[in-house]
Design an enzyme around this catalytic site. Structure first.
Site, PDB file in Angstrom:
ATOM      1  N   ASP A 199     -36.103   0.494  -2.323  1.00 41.18           N
ATOM      2  CA  ASP A 199     -37.405   1.152  -2.168  1.00 41.18           C
ATOM      3  C   ASP A 199     -37.469   2.541  -2.810  1.00 41.18           C
ATOM      4  O   ASP A 199     -38.537   3.046  -3.093  1.00 41.18           O
ATOM      5  CB  ASP A 199     -37.766   1.269  -0.672  1.00 41.18           C
ATOM      6  N   HIS A 200     -36.325   3.152  -3.051  1.00 46.35           N
ATOM      7  CA  HIS A 200     -36.342   4.518  -3.592  1.00 46.35           C
ATOM      8  C   HIS A 200     -36.393   4.536  -5.123  1.00 46.35           C
ATOM      9  O   HIS A 200     -37.222   5.206  -5.718  1.00 46.35           O
ATOM     10  CB  HIS A 200     -35.102   5.291  -3.139  1.00 46.35           C
TER      11      HIS A 200
ATOM     12  N   ASP B  38     -30.213   6.711   5.881  1.00 49.75           N
ATOM     13  CA  ASP B  38     -31.429   7.437   5.523  1.00 49.75           C
ATOM     14  C   ASP B  38     -31.872   8.204   6.761  1.00 49.75           C
ATOM     15  O   ASP B  38     -31.851   7.670   7.878  1.00 49.75           O
ATOM     16  CB  ASP B  38     -32.528   6.458   5.093  1.00 49.75           C
TER      17      ASP B  38
ATOM     18  N   ARG C 299     -41.963  15.443   4.328  1.00 46.41           N
ATOM     19  CA  ARG C 299     -41.221  16.618   3.824  1.00 46.41           C
ATOM     20  C   ARG C 299     -42.002  17.299   2.716  1.00 46.41           C
ATOM     21  O   ARG C 299     -42.505  16.626   1.818  1.00 46.41           O
ATOM     22  CB  ARG C 299     -39.863  16.180   3.259  1.00 46.41           C
TER      23      ARG C 299
ATOM     24  N   SER D 229     -32.319  15.292   4.081  1.00 49.90           N
ATOM     25  CA  SER D 229     -31.883  13.917   3.819  1.00 49.90           C
ATOM     26  C   SER D 229     -30.460  13.637   4.281  1.00 49.90           C
ATOM     27  O   SER D 229     -29.651  14.530   4.495  1.00 49.90           O
ATOM     28  CB  SER D 229     -31.997  13.693   2.318  1.00 49.90           C
TER      29      SER D 229
HETATM   30  C1  MIC Z   1     -35.529  11.452   1.842  1.00 49.89           C
HETATM   31  O1  MIC Z   1     -36.579  11.215   2.414  1.00 49.89           O
HETATM   32  O2  MIC Z   1     -35.129  12.604   1.591  1.00 49.89           O
HETATM   33  C2  MIC Z   1     -34.657  10.283   1.421  1.00 49.89           C
HETATM   34  C3  MIC Z   1     -34.705  10.190  -0.049  1.00 49.89           C
HETATM   35  O3  MIC Z   1     -35.180   9.094   1.953  1.00 49.89           O
HETATM   36  C4  MIC Z   1     -33.250  10.542   1.945  1.00 49.89           C
HETATM   37  C5  MIC Z   1     -32.255   9.591   1.475  1.00 49.89           C
HETATM   38  C6  MIC Z   1     -31.762   9.839   0.101  1.00 49.89           C
HETATM   39  O4  MIC Z   1     -31.645  10.975  -0.325  1.00 49.89           O
HETATM   40  O5  MIC Z   1     -31.459   8.841  -0.566  1.00 49.89           O
HETATM   41  C7  MIC Z   1     -33.143  10.624   3.466  1.00 49.89           C
HETATM   42  O6  MIC Z   1     -34.121  10.921   4.116  1.00 49.89           O
HETATM   43  O7  MIC Z   1     -32.049  10.448   4.010  1.00 49.89           O
HETATM   44 FE1  SF4 Z   2     -38.714   7.032   1.317  1.00 51.83          FE
HETATM   45 FE2  SF4 Z   2     -37.445   9.069   2.483  1.00 51.83          FE
HETATM   46 FE3  SF4 Z   2     -39.973   9.300   1.690  1.00 51.83          FE
HETATM   47 FE4  SF4 Z   2     -39.420   7.765   3.727  1.00 51.83          FE
HETATM   48  S1  SF4 Z   2     -39.127   9.967   3.625  1.00 51.83           S
HETATM   49  S2  SF4 Z   2     -40.790   7.272   2.047  1.00 51.83           S
HETATM   50  S3  SF4 Z   2     -37.445   6.913   3.142  1.00 51.83           S
HETATM   51  S4  SF4 Z   2     -38.180   8.994   0.377  1.00 51.83           S
END
Ligand code: MIC
Ligand code: SF4
Length: 642
Positions: free
Chosen positions: A64-65, A119, A379, A536
């Site tokens: 998904d990323h 995650d 975030r 993260s």
């Molecule tokens: C995020 O929301 O920062 C991520 C990308 O989902 C990360 C995981 C990652 O860095 O691969 C997380 O929340 O752990």
């Molecule tokens: Fe994907 Fe992390 Fe964003 Fe959720 S917060 S949508 S897991 S990148």
């Protein structure tokens, strides 16, 4: 003693230690999840452990990323995951099937279970009464191998909800209010448990929005009880058999209680650049906006997208606004396509992104220079959107959709209650799991493209280390500062390459400086302020610095997942005994330490001689973690103890 739901689930899964807040405990893990950006490393490490099949009730690997595929790397990584997962007993959710947390909640989560995910937003599962915890990929690999997960036995903060939300006020506003109250700092080692009559007014996706973004508090997890509402949700997913009632004892003991009357909550936004920089929208409404994005694991449920469609129906997005929608799961995407709501969204001028993380992780949709972007994700760290100069405001889907029409930040409460779109939640959701490939007995080789590197190997801890304070930074350094995602995400499986971007937007010379020192046998210490490693779960924020020769991170305080990740990869997280040392120690000062192994083994202070002066530090590690550090990391430790 009357117990919280958190303690009931922990007690059922306890394999080591006592449920005494602050002490280290170990729990059995029922389910795991990974996503592709952390998953390749987790599975490489799982393979390195030499265990033939996962030992969990279910383990699911989501893509998904990294779905942008600007080059061969992402697609190669996906095929590694697919072939590896098949062989080792892991379900594989293909690219396009949706964001791990939303799909897991819909298709696999179960009340009362434990879930460990690579995650940080894994606590989304707390929306159905699970203990769902985010961790580094290596911790998840150990859990897949049947090993327990170690954590600090939490203090439980009870958020007691009464009343019900007014039309236009949402679960997102509730979690923003909780963030305003508790902030992103100082909650390490706590769990938030929601109770009170108000929870009966919140659906499972609304609860999941709250537990998802609870990650920003820095807590271990957040959870709601499992009740009749949970049952209806699971029934709609044709999974009623997974349901069980999970409630705290009446008069359960909590370490702290916060009361929130839902009827008094107002629409909120988190201003740049921190999720706890929260303000009522009424105070800043009217601000011109350039971009609006709806989606992410926080806010793209069926109800969210249907409400957005209802607001946009027969209207047009403001000409100065770029409006993006990324549905959180293919299930929801298909349902809004089948019932026509997607057509209303498209007709409004929205740009439809695929069902994946997308804009949330800076994978596309970077806003213009100096822009204002309203987003429904969790975030808003500086630069995370892909545009360093952009200002990101976190809002509800309702606020987002209304603002996209007007071209400015609007307060939804300025609209009449009758105008709030009424959404009927279907009793039966559309079920099609064909994009989740189950494991099977196979001798097929695991595909390894050129982007797949070696799992990171580390050496046992040295007794004597000398080096340089290679970087001094301030408070709230996030893992996005340490290890940028966005354009660099494609290097997640290739440590030497990804390491070139450590602290890219903070000090772009850091990697070359640090590597040059390492070549001369000198190591690096990084120095930070409060809440170092926020955000993260990406263990790359530890692996890549380790690869460059970082052996210490000195800070005033650390966040939970990052602390474990540092230890898992042989870096010592140490805090000042005397905080005034933060002011006197300078970037570029040299350090030496002797008899380090004895200090780590004995749990005594770590004394570094910095610029000729003796400075004392406390190592943030349990006795078990000190053993891990002595071995040079969790992979070595696990291999030795298997
Ligand atoms: C995020 O929301 O920062 C991520 C990308 O989902 C990360 C995981 C990652 O860095 O691969 C997380 O929340 O752990
Ligand atoms: Fe994907 Fe992390 Fe964003 Fe959720 S917060 S949508 S897991 S990148």
């Amino acid at each position: 003693m009357k117990e919280s739901l958190c303690y009931k689930i922990l007690r059922e899964h306890l394999t080591d230690g006592d449920l005494v807040p602050g002490s280290e405990i170990a729990i059995r893990i029922d389910q795991t999840l990974t996503q592709d950006a952390t998953g390749t490393m987790a599975y490489l490490q799982f393979e390195a452990m030499g265990i033939p099949k996962v030992k969990t009730e279910i383990s699911v690997s989501y893509v998904d990323h990294n779905t942008l595929q600007m080059g061969f790397e992402n697609a190669d990584d996906h095929l590694y995951l697919q072939t590896m997962n098949k062989k080792f007993g892991i379900h594989y959710s293909r690219a396009g099937n949706g964001i791990c947390h939303q799909v897991h909640l819909e298709r696999f989560g179960r009340p009362g279970a434990t879930l460990l995910g690579s995650d940080s937003h894994t606590p989304t599962g707390g929306g159905i009464g699970m203990i769902a915890i985010g961790a580094g990929g290596l911790d998840v690999a150990v859990a897949m191998g049947g090993g327990p997960f170690y954590l600090t036995c939490p203090k439980v903060i009870n958020v007691h909800l009464t009343g019900s939300l007014r039309p236009w006020v949402t679960a997102k506003d509730v979690i923003l209010k909780v963030l305003a109250l508790l902030t992103t700092k100082g909650n390490v080692g706590c769990v938030v448990e929601y109770t009170g009559p108000g929870i009966k007014t919140l659906s499972v996706p609304e609860r999941a929005t709250i537990t998802n973004m609870g990650a920003e508090l820095g807590v271990t997890t957040s959870l709601f009880p499992s009740d009749e509402i949970t049952r209806d949700f699971l029934k709609a997913q044709a999974r009623e058999s997974a349901w069980k009632m999970m409630l705290p004892d009446e008069d359960a003991r909590y370490d702290r209680v916060i009361n929130i009357d839902l009827s008094e909550v107002v629409p909120m936004t988190a201003q740049p650049h921190s999720p706890d920089n929260v303000i009522a929208i009424s105070a800043i409404k009217g601000m011109k906006v350039d971009q609006v994005a709806v989606g992410s694991c926080t806010n793209s449920s069926y109800k969210d997208l249907m409400t957005v469609a209802g607001i946009l129906k027969e209207k047009k997005v403001h000409p100065d606004v770029s409006f993006l929608v990324a549905p959180g799961s293919r299930q929801v995407f298909e349902m809004i396509a089948q019932n026509g709501a997607l057509a209303d969204i498209i007709a409004s001028g929205a740009r439809i992104m695929e069902s994946a993380c997308g804009f949330c992780i800076g994978a596309g949709a970077a806003p213009k220079t100096g822009s204002i972007s309203l987003r429904t994700n969790n975030r808003n760290f500086e630069g995370r959107s892909g545009t360093q100069s952009a200002s990101i405001y976190l809002v509800s889907p309702e606020t987002a959709a209304l603002s996209s029409l007007k071209g400015e930040l609007v307060d939804p409460l300025d609209y009449p209650a009758e105008a709030y779109p009424s959404v009927t939640i279907p009793e039966q959701f559309f079920i099609d799991d064909s994009m989740i490939i189950p494991p099977s007995e196979t001798d097929d080789p695991v595909f390894r493209g050129p982007n797949i590197g070696e799992p990171p190997y580390t050496d046992p801890l040295m007794d004597e280390i000398s080096g340089v304070i290679g970087l001094k930074v301030g408070d709230k350094i996030t893992t996005d500062h340490i290890m940028p995602a966005g354009q660099r995400l494609k290097y997640r499986s290739n440590i030497p390459e990804y390491s070139k971007y450590v602290f890219e937007n903070v000090d772009s010379d850091f990697p070359s400086r640090t590597l040059a020192l390492k070549e001369q046998g000198q190591f690096t210490a990084i120095m930070g302020g409060e809440s170092y490693g926020q955000g993260s779960s990406r263990e790359h924020a530890a692996i890549c610095p380790m690869f460059l020769g970082v052996r210490f991170v000195i800070a005033k305080s650390f966040e939970r997942i990052h602390t474990s990740n540092l230890i898992n990869f042989g870096i010592l997280p140490i805090i000042f005994k005397n905080t005034t040392d933060y002011d006197s120690i300078k970037q570029g000062d040299t350090f030496t330490v002797k008899n380090l192994r004895a200090a780590v083994r004995g749990g005594t202070d770590i004394i570094l001689e910095i610029a000729g002066r003796q400075c004392g530090f406390t190592l943030l590690a349990s006795p078990r973690q000190r053993e891990i550090l002595l071995e040079g990391g969790l992979l070595n430790f696990t291999k030795k103890n298997i």
